[in-house]
Design a protein around this motif. Sequence first.
Motif, PDB file in Angstrom:
ATOM      1  N   CYS A  10       0.830  -1.216   0.000  1.00  0.00           N
ATOM      2  CA  CYS A  10       0.000   0.000   0.000  1.00  0.00           C
ATOM      3  C   CYS A  10       0.859   1.259   0.000  1.00  0.00           C
ATOM      4  O   CYS A  10       0.550   2.232  -0.694  1.00  0.00           O
ATOM      5  CB  CYS A  10      -0.932  -0.002   1.209  1.00  0.00           C
ATOM      6  SG  CYS A  10      -2.231  -1.261   1.143  1.00  0.00           S
ATOM      7  N   VAL A  11       1.950   1.245   0.763  1.00  0.00           N
ATOM      8  CA  VAL A  11       2.842   2.413   0.799  1.00  0.00           C
ATOM      9  C   VAL A  11       3.496   2.633  -0.551  1.00  0.00           C
ATOM     10  O   VAL A  11       3.548   3.769  -1.065  1.00  0.00           O
ATOM     11  CB  VAL A  11       3.899   2.240   1.908  1.00  0.00           C
ATOM     12  CG1 VAL A  11       4.969   3.330   1.802  1.00  0.00           C
ATOM     13  CG2 VAL A  11       3.248   2.294   3.282  1.00  0.00           C
ATOM     14  N   LEU A  12       4.001   1.564  -1.170  1.00  0.00           N
ATOM     15  CA  LEU A  12       4.633   1.692  -2.480  1.00  0.00           C
ATOM     16  C   LEU A  12       3.638   2.161  -3.539  1.00  0.00           C
ATOM     17  O   LEU A  12       3.956   3.014  -4.371  1.00  0.00           O
ATOM     18  CB  LEU A  12       5.262   0.365  -2.893  1.00  0.00           C
ATOM     19  CG  LEU A  12       6.486  -0.074  -2.096  1.00  0.00           C
ATOM     20  CD1 LEU A  12       6.952  -1.451  -2.556  1.00  0.00           C
ATOM     21  CD2 LEU A  12       7.615   0.938  -2.239  1.00  0.00           C
ATOM     22  N   PHE A  13       2.447   1.606  -3.489  1.00  0.00           N
ATOM     23  CA  PHE A  13       1.429   2.006  -4.461  1.00  0.00           C
ATOM     24  C   PHE A  13       1.039   3.472  -4.273  1.00  0.00           C
ATOM     25  O   PHE A  13       0.858   4.209  -5.244  1.00  0.00           O
ATOM     26  CB  PHE A  13       0.196   1.114  -4.322  1.00  0.00           C
ATOM     27  CG  PHE A  13      -0.851   1.356  -5.362  1.00  0.00           C
ATOM     28  CD1 PHE A  13      -0.688   0.883  -6.655  1.00  0.00           C
ATOM     29  CD2 PHE A  13      -2.012   2.072  -5.060  1.00  0.00           C
ATOM     30  CE1 PHE A  13      -1.650   1.106  -7.619  1.00  0.00           C
ATOM     31  CE2 PHE A  13      -2.973   2.307  -6.019  1.00  0.00           C
ATOM     32  CZ  PHE A  13      -2.796   1.816  -7.308  1.00  0.00           C
ATOM     33  N   ALA A  14       0.945   3.910  -3.008  1.00  0.00           N
ATOM     34  CA  ALA A  14       0.621   5.315  -2.740  1.00  0.00           C
ATOM     35  C   ALA A  14       1.723   6.238  -3.246  1.00  0.00           C
ATOM     36  O   ALA A  14       1.446   7.302  -3.813  1.00  0.00           O
ATOM     37  CB  ALA A  14       0.394   5.515  -1.240  1.00  0.00           C
ATOM     38  N   LEU A  15       2.983   5.830  -3.065  1.00  0.00           N
ATOM     39  CA  LEU A  15       4.095   6.645  -3.548  1.00  0.00           C
ATOM     40  C   LEU A  15       4.112   6.722  -5.069  1.00  0.00           C
ATOM     41  O   LEU A  15       4.398   7.786  -5.645  1.00  0.00           O
ATOM     42  CB  LEU A  15       5.424   6.078  -3.041  1.00  0.00           C
ATOM     43  CG  LEU A  15       5.687   6.220  -1.541  1.00  0.00           C
ATOM     44  CD1 LEU A  15       6.980   5.504  -1.160  1.00  0.00           C
ATOM     45  CD2 LEU A  15       5.741   7.685  -1.140  1.00  0.00           C
ATOM     46  N   ILE A  16       3.797   5.615  -5.723  1.00  0.00           N
ATOM     47  CA  ILE A  16       3.747   5.614  -7.187  1.00  0.00           C
ATOM     48  C   ILE A  16       2.663   6.554  -7.689  1.00  0.00           C
ATOM     49  O   ILE A  16       2.843   7.258  -8.692  1.00  0.00           O
ATOM     50  CB  ILE A  16       3.522   4.177  -7.702  1.00  0.00           C
ATOM     51  CG1 ILE A  16       4.753   3.305  -7.423  1.00  0.00           C
ATOM     52  CG2 ILE A  16       3.219   4.179  -9.197  1.00  0.00           C
ATOM     53  CD1 ILE A  16       4.555   1.844  -7.733  1.00  0.00           C
ATOM     54  N   PRO A  57       4.036  11.435  -9.386  1.00  0.00           N
ATOM     55  CA  PRO A  57       3.814  12.303 -10.563  1.00  0.00           C
ATOM     56  C   PRO A  57       3.309  13.696 -10.190  1.00  0.00           C
ATOM     57  O   PRO A  57       3.759  14.694 -10.764  1.00  0.00           O
ATOM     58  CB  PRO A  57       2.777  11.522 -11.377  1.00  0.00           C
ATOM     59  CG  PRO A  57       3.000  10.108 -11.005  1.00  0.00           C
ATOM     60  CD  PRO A  57       3.362  10.130  -9.556  1.00  0.00           C
ATOM     61  N   MET A  58       2.382  13.760  -9.224  1.00  0.00           N
ATOM     62  CA  MET A  58       1.894  15.074  -8.796  1.00  0.00           C
ATOM     63  C   MET A  58       2.994  15.853  -8.086  1.00  0.00           C
ATOM     64  O   MET A  58       3.128  17.071  -8.273  1.00  0.00           O
ATOM     65  CB  MET A  58       0.683  14.897  -7.879  1.00  0.00           C
ATOM     66  CG  MET A  58       0.031  16.195  -7.450  1.00  0.00           C
ATOM     67  SD  MET A  58      -1.499  15.924  -6.536  1.00  0.00           S
ATOM     68  CE  MET A  58      -0.882  15.061  -5.090  1.00  0.00           C
ATOM     69  N   TRP A  59       3.779  15.160  -7.265  1.00  0.00           N
ATOM     70  CA  TRP A  59       4.889  15.823  -6.582  1.00  0.00           C
ATOM     71  C   TRP A  59       5.931  16.312  -7.587  1.00  0.00           C
ATOM     72  O   TRP A  59       6.495  17.401  -7.430  1.00  0.00           O
ATOM     73  CB  TRP A  59       5.523  14.854  -5.587  1.00  0.00           C
ATOM     74  CG  TRP A  59       6.696  15.409  -4.842  1.00  0.00           C
ATOM     75  CD1 TRP A  59       8.006  15.079  -4.992  1.00  0.00           C
ATOM     76  CD2 TRP A  59       6.658  16.402  -3.804  1.00  0.00           C
ATOM     77  NE1 TRP A  59       8.785  15.790  -4.128  1.00  0.00           N
ATOM     78  CE2 TRP A  59       7.990  16.623  -3.379  1.00  0.00           C
ATOM     79  CE3 TRP A  59       5.633  17.116  -3.196  1.00  0.00           C
ATOM     80  CZ2 TRP A  59       8.320  17.518  -2.388  1.00  0.00           C
ATOM     81  CZ3 TRP A  59       5.956  18.031  -2.204  1.00  0.00           C
ATOM     82  CH2 TRP A  59       7.282  18.217  -1.805  1.00  0.00           C
ATOM     83  N   TYR A  60       6.192  15.519  -8.612  1.00  0.00           N
ATOM     84  CA  TYR A  60       7.160  15.910  -9.652  1.00  0.00           C
ATOM     85  C   TYR A  60       6.697  17.174 -10.368  1.00  0.00           C
ATOM     86  O   TYR A  60       7.499  18.085 -10.622  1.00  0.00           O
ATOM     87  CB  TYR A  60       7.339  14.772 -10.651  1.00  0.00           C
ATOM     88  CG  TYR A  60       8.258  15.118 -11.806  1.00  0.00           C
ATOM     89  CD1 TYR A  60       9.637  14.945 -11.692  1.00  0.00           C
ATOM     90  CD2 TYR A  60       7.747  15.621 -12.997  1.00  0.00           C
ATOM     91  CE1 TYR A  60      10.482  15.272 -12.744  1.00  0.00           C
ATOM     92  CE2 TYR A  60       8.583  15.947 -14.047  1.00  0.00           C
ATOM     93  CZ  TYR A  60       9.948  15.775 -13.915  1.00  0.00           C
ATOM     94  OH  TYR A  60      10.791  16.102 -14.958  1.00  0.00           O
TER      95      TYR A  60
END
Length: 308
Positions: A31-37, A41-44
């Motif tokens: 769940c953490v990895l999926f949330a980061l993925i 893009p929005m953070w970038y």
Amino acid sequence: MLHSQPATAMRHSMRQRLGFNFYDVFVVTFCVLFALICFYPMWYVFIASLTPYEEFVKGGLMLWPTGGVDFQYYNVIFNNSSFISSLWISASKTVIGTALSLLVTSTMAYAVSKVHVPGMKVLNLLTVFTMFFSGGLVPTYMLYKDLGLIRSYWVMVIPYALSITYYIVMRNYFSYSVSSELEDAASIDGCNEVRIFFQIILPLSKPMLAAVGLFLAVGFWNDYYSYMMYISSKPALQPFAWVLRRVLTDSQMMAQMRSGATSVGSQLPPPMALRMATIICAMLPIMCVYPFLQKHFAKGIMIGAVKE
């Protein structure tokens, strides 16, 4: 069966000793990895909109603004009069359209939820019918023209006053989640239907109204189809979603923005950086609404998920 029992006992004992087992670790990690993925893009986009020109052209993975924070791209946007006017158009039609749609849709849904009233079932059938079948684009355009809505600001607001999708949500809510005994008690106390609706039903429906209102606001904010089809000859009425579309797809629009950057004393910005800043400007206003509706939204999003 005999082999599965020791494994189950081992999982239970591990949870009892450590408070978690390997399955819990896997689920949390996934769940953490999926949330980061999903979040990166929005953070970038956000970081790219703040990164100075010299650092941005280097490209690569960006986790934090390198070389300091630079607002030159936002300076270019907010020194463009068409951007400012489009933001006001989008903000006003979002506020007015959402309020009007909530009012019209909720009153319609509450009325039709009274199935004991003669004709309400037929009215409900006719209303839902329009969700599946419509007259088409040409008849719709002719209708708006006869109503005087073409090339008017109100063509982006009035036609969406009744949202059929959320009408169904509200109708079901009023039918199954609002106590009829409460309405009967209010009627005995001398309240008419209008007073019952506005003073009793709507205050009890805040979670549902918050969830539906948020979805409606997002729809109004992101809508550019109405402008493209019915008002495209009036640039003064263009919403910000249409400006964003032009920035992302129209090279002429991008050339105008870059030439305007030099007139305000900025360096010639890269097209992609300007697109990033424009995307953030399109996202930020509607995202600021979420914290104010969070306490109601969590409840409203579950409407219909659990039947008591």
